[in-house]
Enzyme design. Sequence first.
Site: not given
Length: 301
Positions: A144-145
């Site tokens: 989740k970047t």
Amino acid sequence: MVPASVAAAHSIPPQALTRLAREWLEEDTPNFDPAGVCVGSREVEARLLCKTADSILAGSPFFTAVFQELGCTVHWLLQEGSEIGPDGVTLTAVVRGPARCVLLGERPALNCLARASGIATRCSQLRAMAAASGWRGEVAGTRKTTPGFRLVEKYAMLVGGVSMHRQDLSGMVMLKDNHVWASGSITQAVKAARSVCGFSSRIEVESGSTEEAREAAAAGADIIMLDNFRPQALHAAAQALKQEFPSTLIEASGGVIPENLCQYLSPHVDIISLGCITQGCPVVDFSLKVQKPASQPKLQQ
């Protein structure tokens, strides 16, 4: 021995630093820089100040790469991975170069440093909490970047002392609920994935129940993710799975935040991954201040 946080910088390919620095500069100045006319190209010194005490410095290779692209130099007063504080304002580095070039690099470099240091600071705090509880597993990030910024964010996790988890879809295989539903069953999904990745990649399966986790382990999954389990249910499921499949790694994920991390720590859980390492993480406040030129002495009459 070189500190791990400093050695982490050696994992970044030089061409990646150059590519990112150029992309950030191009994004911020795609055409003319009218403000550059105001300051010209006289040599100036600018001081990098950290205004968030008790922070971890991360991102210095990216910061330096931005200014190197502009013909400037950066002298660091603190090492990568250093704890900054407890003073309210800490001199961290000095940048020298043509005034307009220093100002061209200011915002892209500060944005990167603030974000990376914020992530590293949170990671360091999480790692310290886990260590204080005596837990021997690994705190990990997630995928989740921020699009286009993953290399920096994953690197900041390294500096902060936690596991980066998988880098991308080409790395470790993770079969999530959508993969299972689309393929028909956990067993079928694991079989199909193994036929492609062979021995060189681990397979992880997201499981929403102990029954799903058992099926995944029996099908040959290397890692079982117990997703969105409440702490008490997590401990019971992890213990049962370790007794039946002792070589299978158990990961806990979903709903874990700094405030409740310790509730998920268990001798039967090998990995705890947290999306909050990159999502909603506070940044560290840095500023870059150009020093005023020394006043010229008056001529004698």
